[in-house]
Motif scaffolding. Structure first.
Motif: not given
Length: 200
Positions: A149-150, A152-155, A195
């Protein structure tokens, strides 16, 4: 008369849908939006009975607009109209509480009937979607879901390790395990697959 609004970013399809539905005696097209931001503004100003909503639009997706409309208690009934028979999208739409989820390859007659049916309080879902959404169990652990999930946020791995209080090596191990489980080549593909299946 059923007041219908169309939110669709492809101009030709939007125009064709509007023209064909306008031939129906009991349906009136009151507005057409070309992106998610415009769609939300029109829902607020026009207050249509039904909105035909595409999913993938600029600025906001159809699902984001549907969720915001629900949170604003707008009375409009939303029918998702999409080319995507993805279980993840369908599950999200059902969770939000949309009134219909139809595929674009259906006929105008079927769509008009679905609009009428939704106005009577029924829900309309394309049969392929219901069969396609039969759950495939999520193979990821809770911690793996957090990592993905992190991602997927670009981290970056470094940022993920700081946020989850884990070493960079542990994050790399998790990511490698995720890639193996999802049978993909890299983290970008892992995010896309997870996703689509509604796993993150």
């Amino acid at each position: 008369m059923i007041r219908v609004m169309i939110a669709e970013d492809q101009g030709m399809l939007r125009g064709a849908l509007g023209s064909l539905l306008d031939f129906e005696d009991d349906i009136e097209i009151v507005g057409e939006a070309s992106n998610g931001k415009e769609a939300l503004e029109m829902l607020l100003s026009l207050r249509p009975d039904v909105c035909l909503m595409d999913i993938e639009m600029p600025f906001k997706s159809g699902l984001e607009v549907a969720e915001e409309a629900k949170n604003l208690f707008l009375p409009c009934k939303i029918i998702i109209l999409t080319t995507f028979a993805r279980p993840g999208y369908f599950e999200q739409a059902v969770k939000i509480g949309v009134h219909g989820y139809m595929l674009k390859d259906g006929s105008i007659d079927e769509l008009a009937e679905s609009i009428r049916s939704v106005m009577k309080g029924k829900r309309e879902f394309a049969p392929e979607l219901i069969f396609g959404s039969i759950k495939v169990d999520n193979p990821l652990t809770d911690r793996e879901k957090d990592v993905l999930r992190l991602a997927s946020e670009g981290k970056t791995s470094k940022e993920i390790s700081a946020e989850l209080f884990l070493s960079a090596g542990t994050i790399r191990n998790y990511m490698s395990e995720i890639i193996n489980k999802l049978e993909v080549k890299n983290r970008t593909e892992a995010v896309t697959v997870a996703k689509e299946k509604g796993w993150i």
